[in-house]
Structure formats: structure tokens, C-alpha cells
Scaffold this motif. Structure first.
Motif, PDB file in Angstrom:
ATOM      1  N   LYS A 327       0.667  -1.266  -0.008  1.00  0.00           N
ATOM      2  CA  LYS A 327      -0.020  -0.042  -0.157  1.00  0.00           C
ATOM      3  C   LYS A 327       0.801   1.300  -0.054  1.00  0.00           C
ATOM      4  O   LYS A 327       0.299   2.410  -0.494  1.00  0.00           O
ATOM      5  CB  LYS A 327      -0.861   0.081   1.133  1.00  0.00           C
ATOM      6  CG  LYS A 327      -1.853  -0.841   1.038  1.00  0.00           C
ATOM      7  CD  LYS A 327      -3.209  -0.570   2.019  1.00  0.00           C
ATOM      8  CE  LYS A 327      -4.424  -1.614   1.699  1.00  0.00           C
ATOM      9  NZ  LYS A 327      -5.297  -0.886   0.847  1.00  0.00           N
ATOM     10  N   LYS A 358      -6.114   9.362  -0.104  1.00  0.00           N
ATOM     11  CA  LYS A 358      -6.582   8.737   0.987  1.00  0.00           C
ATOM     12  C   LYS A 358      -7.359   7.642   0.404  1.00  0.00           C
ATOM     13  O   LYS A 358      -7.510   6.311   0.642  1.00  0.00           O
ATOM     14  CB  LYS A 358      -7.423   9.468   2.170  1.00  0.00           C
ATOM     15  CG  LYS A 358      -7.623   8.812   3.318  1.00  0.00           C
ATOM     16  CD  LYS A 358      -8.222   9.502   4.325  1.00  0.00           C
ATOM     17  CE  LYS A 358      -8.620   8.680   5.608  1.00  0.00           C
ATOM     18  NZ  LYS A 358      -8.873   9.665   6.700  1.00  0.00           N
ATOM     19  N   GLU A 361      -5.540   5.001  -1.279  1.00  0.00           N
ATOM     20  CA  GLU A 361      -4.871   3.960  -0.428  1.00  0.00           C
ATOM     21  C   GLU A 361      -5.741   3.009   0.317  1.00  0.00           C
ATOM     22  O   GLU A 361      -5.292   2.092   0.939  1.00  0.00           O
ATOM     23  CB  GLU A 361      -4.061   4.823   0.701  1.00  0.00           C
ATOM     24  CG  GLU A 361      -2.719   5.553  -0.191  1.00  0.00           C
ATOM     25  CD  GLU A 361      -2.094   6.451   0.951  1.00  0.00           C
ATOM     26  OE1 GLU A 361      -0.898   6.608   0.929  1.00  0.00           O
ATOM     27  OE2 GLU A 361      -2.775   6.967   1.925  1.00  0.00           O
ATOM     28  N   ASN A 362      -6.957   3.478   0.673  1.00  0.00           N
ATOM     29  CA  ASN A 362      -8.064   2.629   1.408  1.00  0.00           C
ATOM     30  C   ASN A 362      -8.654   1.622   0.285  1.00  0.00           C
ATOM     31  O   ASN A 362      -9.056   0.746   0.822  1.00  0.00           O
ATOM     32  CB  ASN A 362      -9.016   3.736   1.790  1.00  0.00           C
ATOM     33  CG  ASN A 362      -8.581   4.431   3.183  1.00  0.00           C
ATOM     34  OD1 ASN A 362      -7.432   4.092   3.654  1.00  0.00           O
ATOM     35  ND2 ASN A 362      -9.146   5.484   3.296  1.00  0.00           N
ATOM     36  N   CYS A 458     -15.375   9.571   6.242  1.00  0.00           N
ATOM     37  CA  CYS A 458     -14.300   9.037   5.888  1.00  0.00           C
ATOM     38  C   CYS A 458     -13.990   7.772   6.952  1.00  0.00           C
ATOM     39  O   CYS A 458     -13.500   6.821   6.599  1.00  0.00           O
ATOM     40  CB  CYS A 458     -13.004   9.869   6.206  1.00  0.00           C
ATOM     41  SG  CYS A 458     -13.122  11.191   4.857  1.00  0.00           S
ATOM     42  N   ALA A 462     -14.115   3.694   6.153  1.00  0.00           N
ATOM     43  CA  ALA A 462     -13.088   2.875   6.427  1.00  0.00           C
ATOM     44  C   ALA A 462     -13.441   1.335   7.436  1.00  0.00           C
ATOM     45  O   ALA A 462     -13.009   0.409   7.197  1.00  0.00           O
ATOM     46  CB  ALA A 462     -12.009   3.499   7.100  1.00  0.00           C
ATOM     47  N   LYS A 465     -15.033  -0.816   4.798  1.00  0.00           N
ATOM     48  CA  LYS A 465     -14.048  -1.214   3.877  1.00  0.00           C
ATOM     49  C   LYS A 465     -14.410  -0.505   2.447  1.00  0.00           C
ATOM     50  O   LYS A 465     -14.690  -1.349   1.461  1.00  0.00           O
ATOM     51  CB  LYS A 465     -13.791  -2.578   3.827  1.00  0.00           C
ATOM     52  CG  LYS A 465     -12.966  -2.901   4.919  1.00  0.00           C
ATOM     53  CD  LYS A 465     -12.698  -4.562   5.044  1.00  0.00           C
ATOM     54  CE  LYS A 465     -11.649  -4.661   6.394  1.00  0.00           C
ATOM     55  NZ  LYS A 465     -12.161  -4.449   7.522  1.00  0.00           N
ATOM     56  N   SER A 467     -14.935   3.032  -0.220  1.00  0.00           N
ATOM     57  CA  SER A 467     -14.554   4.436  -0.496  1.00  0.00           C
ATOM     58  C   SER A 467     -15.754   5.474   0.039  1.00  0.00           C
ATOM     59  O   SER A 467     -16.929   5.033   0.328  1.00  0.00           O
ATOM     60  CB  SER A 467     -14.445   4.942  -1.791  1.00  0.00           C
ATOM     61  OG  SER A 467     -15.621   4.795  -2.561  1.00  0.00           O
TER      62      SER A 467
END
Length: 486
Positions: A327, A358, A361-362, A458, A462, A465, A467
């Protein structure tokens, strides 16, 4: 107006102004934001300071004792065309502002100006300066062969490059590259070829075992003699013969029919083959690089792949990491792709905002680097933003749930590990005999996630899992957006 502080850290700014108090104030504010500054009072001092300091951004007053800020802009435009230049003009100096724009100044401010406005302009200029430096770093890789463009500084990528270098240096004649779809197996195969002194500059022949009909693949690999079959009017050389001392890349080797696996085994084992319809053995010296996204050990157990061929191909294995396993390389890889895409399209390279980074990356990236490149290419083509925000990124989140069962590709992993994982996942929720509403479940999960995250989208994304873009879409779908608190 708040300056983007993350881009100002360690940015070198040259401030040119003969008003000492104003110049000191500007430099003092910049230092507070993490910039390194140098001052100059006139054109002569500015030219001397420029060569010593090598600034990332220039802020200059229009009127200077021995010339004009426009003179400096003209001077540095030719030698440093990508240098962001911010010009400060007197109130009402419309003609000078127009000239600055024509000379491609990054921005201009009229006196009197708010210090925050100048800091914001410098922040934007610093962002552009950093992006242009990254593009320059990638320029060589973009123009060179794709084989050397193995991007990433994570530990797993450093180890991957080390393995490729050793394999290439040893001139290994048989290499097996394993990895998930989109992880870069073709790139590694090309690197093995290009980084080897024995094969570099010699033929590199690629064949996709899944895309050629079974009736044709044998003649493609080994060629055929005249009269071998009805349409064989002349002799045809096969790819193994054409490759000479170069490389034959057999992509999707797991798709090769069993009948042809036996013939390939003989060629790999003895470095000899016969053309279709031929009786004479033909020697070949090309190295063979085979690639697969399948677990070949599992295929062997299920009798879909010959064990003897597997062990013969698996002399020198290279296992590629998935994007989930590296990642820390995602942003660097994304910036490389953006530079390449925009270079090919001859358009300016957009920056990546903090929220876009972000989001990238997520995401779990089940399609790996290929999926990442496709997402960025779609964004560049359809939106063409100067800065890519999270809202511009359209990611196929339908793949995310499937990705819960995706494990790191490891052909040596226990063959039962996948079923064991599925068993655990399968019992995480048991459907009652009377059934259950999928909509109600999804709505409950959304509400719980928002509550646990204290209505921070946000954090809620997360937890689920997905966006933030997908979360917001689903909140709106179930009319839960009003539960968001500011």
C-alpha cells in the motif's frame, strides 16, 4: 483562504522586493509554514540568489530599482519553463498583469493584498512545483523500455527488483512468474529479458496461451513443415525458433491444454522440439518465462496441469506481491501512471489531492496495478481536472466484497487454505430459514458505521471497507444523508 501546508514543507521560495518590511513579512510568514526562504532587493541580487538558492517558487514585485519583475520572468522562462513565478503588481497595473499572464506567470496579486491570499498562491505553486519534479523523475522511465519501469520503494518491491536482477544476471533459462491478475507479470517477464546481458537486444516473443485456439497454438509455438496439413502450403517457423537466443514469454501458462503440455515439457526439458509434421529435432537456446495467475499446485492436484511440467517450469519462481501488500507504493505508482497517461495524451499532469490519495490507499484493488491505471485513465479522459479530488475517482466497489476472500497469491500455500477462509466467512452471518432483507441489512450496517464513526464519513467508509464516494452514494440511496452531522 488556507494554504495547502503539506506542499509548503521545505519548499524553497525566493522573495524579490525592495520594500524591506514587506519582504520581511512575506518571508516570516513563509517560514512559519515550513518554507526555506531567500530575499533579494533588485534584479542583480535576484539573479545571483537564483543560481545559488535554486528556488522552487519565485515571488517578485513588478517594480524593482534596476528593472522589472517581468524582466526576471522573461529571463527564467527559457531556462526554467516549469518554475512557478508569482508577480506582485501595483493597484491598477492592468497592462502589466496582462503581460505577466502572456509570459505564463503562475499567478499575480495586486497591492494591497491579504497575506493569506499570497500564502495560498505560494502553496498552490509549491504543489505544482513538486508535481513537475515527480514528472521529471518519471520522464526517463516513461521514455525507456517498460521493463525498467518497476515502480515502488516498499520492502517487497525492493526484494522483487533484487530477485529479477539475480535471475537476469544468472541468465536462467526457465522462469515462472506467479501473481494475481493485473499485478505486472508481463512487466517482470520483460525485465528478466531486458536486464539480462545475454538476451537484451535479442528477440522477445510473447504468446498468450489463453487467447489462441487449441488447434493453432502448437503450430504457433513450434511451426510446421510444408504439407503438414491441408493449408500448409509453405514451411512456417514457430516462435521458439524465431526467438533465437532471446526470450519466449508464455503468458497464462495455466490455460495450456494438457495435450500440448506434454509437448512443451519435452521442449523445456531437452531444449529441442519438432515442427508440426516434422521428423527432425530442432535445438533452441531461448529462455522461457512462463506466467500464471492460477495456483498451479492446486491445478496439479485437480489434474488440470501436469506435475512434471510444473516442476520443470518452477526452477526459478518469482512471486509478485499484490497491490494490497504494498500500500505504501500506491501513491507513487498512481503518480507514475498519471505522468505516463498525460505524457501519451500530451496534456498537463494533474495533482492528487489529499482526499484522493486517501481514497486510493484505502481501496483493496482486486485488479491490482491494472485496475489503478484504468481508474486514473478514466478520470483523466472524462474529467481532466487540474487536481484530482476523491469525487473524480470512479472505483468499481462491486469487487470489494469479493475481495474478502482474496488471499495473497502464493503457489506454495496450503491447497486447503482457500476453503478454510471461505468456511470462516461463510459462518459470519447465517441466513435464517425465513430469509432476510438485504436492503435492511445494508441500511443497518450504514447506520451502525456512521454512529461508531461519530458521523465522520471517512471513518465510516473505512469501517465498512469502501470508499467515501461509495458510502455517500449508499447513504443517499437509503436517505440517510441527513444523519450526517457537521
Amino acid at each position: 483562504m488556507t494554504p495547502p501546508i503539506e506542499f509548503l514543507q521545505d519548499t524553497k521560495v525566493l522573495v524579490i522586493d525592495d520594500e524591506e518590511i514587506l519582504a520581511w513579512s512575506i518571508m516570516n510568514e513563509l517560514k512559519k509554514l515550513g518554507c526555506e526562504t531567500r530575499g533579494a532587493k533588485n534584479v542583480k541580487e535576484a539573479i545571483e540568489a537564483f543560481s545559488e538558492f535554486e528556488p522552487d517558487v519565485v515571488v517578485s514585485d513588478l517594480k524593482l530599482p534596476d528593472g522589472s519583475g517581468l524582466d526576471l520572468l522573461k529571463l527564467w522562462k527559457d531556462t526554467h519553463p516549469n518554475l512557478p513565478f508569482i508577480l506582485i503588481t501595483a493597484h491598477g497595473a492592468v497592462e502589466s498583469a496582462i503581460n505577466a499572464v502572456r509570459l505564463n506567470a503562475f499567478d499575480y496579486l495586486q497591492k494591497p493584498f491579504q497575506m493569506n491570499s499570497l500564502m495560498a498562491a505560494v502553496g498552490r505553486a509549491a504543489e505544482v512545483s513538486q508535481l513537475r519534479k515527480k514528472v521529471s523523475r518519471f520522464e526517463g522511465a516513461i521514455k525507456a523500455s517498460t521493463a525498467v519501469s518497476i515502480v515502488g520503494d516498499s520492502a517487497v518491491m525492493r526484494e522483487l527488483r533484487r530477485k529479477i536482477e539475480r535471475v537476469a544476471a544468472a541468465n536462467a533459462d526457465t522462469v515462472l512468474v506467479c501473481g494475481e491478475t493485473g499485478s505486472g507479470k508481463e512487466l517482470v517477464a520483460r525485465a528478466v529479458h531486458e536486464w539480462s546481458l545475454a538476451s537484451k537486444g535479442k528477440p522477445y516473443i510473447e504468446i498468450n496461451c489463453a487467447s489462441i485456439p487449441e488447434s493453432l497454438i502448437e503450430s504457433e509455438l513450434f511451426g510446421y513443415e510444408k504439407g503438414a496439413f491441408t493449408d500448409a502450403k509453405t514451411k512456417k517457423l514457430g516462435l521458439f525458433e524465431i526467438a533465437g537466443e532471446g526470450t519466449v514469454f508464455l503468458d497464462e501458462i495455466g490455460e495450456l491444454p494438457l495435450k500440448l503440455q506434454a509437448k512443451l515439457l519435452r521442449a523445456v526439458e531437452y531444449r529441442k522440439f519438432k515442427r508440426v509434421g516434422g521428423v527432425v529435432d530442432i535445438d533452441f537456446k531461448a529462455k522461457i518465462v512462463a506466467a500464471t495467475n492460477r495456483n498451479l499446485l492446486k491445478e496439479v492436484k485437480q489434474k488440470n496441469f501436469r506435475a512434471d511440467l510444473y516442476y520443470r517450469l518452477n526452477v526459478v519462481p518469482i512471486i509478485l506481491p499484490s497491490l494490497r501488500e504494498k500500500k505504501e507504493d500506491i501513491i507513487q505508482l498512481a503518480e507514475f501512471f498519471l505522468a505516463k497517461i498525460c505524457h501519451d495524451a500530451k496534456i498537463p499532469v494533474p495533482a492528487l489531492s489529499a482526499d484522493a490519495k486517501k481514497m486510493l490507499e484505502n481501496h483493496s484493488w482486486p485488479g491490482n496495478a491494472r485496475e489503478l491505471r484504468n481508474v486514473l485513465q478514466r478520470t483523466v479522459i472524462f474529467d481532466q481536472p487540474s487536481t484530482i479530488q476523491a469525487k473524480h475517482l470512479v472505483i468499481d466497489e462491486d469487487m470489494v466484497l469479493e475481495n474478502e476472500e482474496v488471499r495473497s497469491f502464493d503457489p506454495y500455500h496450503s491447497l486447503n487454505s482457500q476453503s478454510a477462509v471461505k468456511g470462516v466467512i461463510g459462518t459470519s452471518f447465517r441466513l435464517p430459514d425465513t430469509g432476510y432483507s438485504l436492503e435492511k441489512m445494508e441500511k443497518d450496517m450504514l447506520q451502525q458505521a456512521m454512529q461508531l464513526a461519530h458521523y465522520n464519513q471517512c471513518k465510516a467508509a473505512a469501517l465498512l471497507k469502501v470508499s467515501r464516494h461509495t458510502l455517500r452514494y449508499r447513504l443517499e440511496k437509503y436517505q440517510l444523508i441527513e444523519t450526517e452531522k457537521t
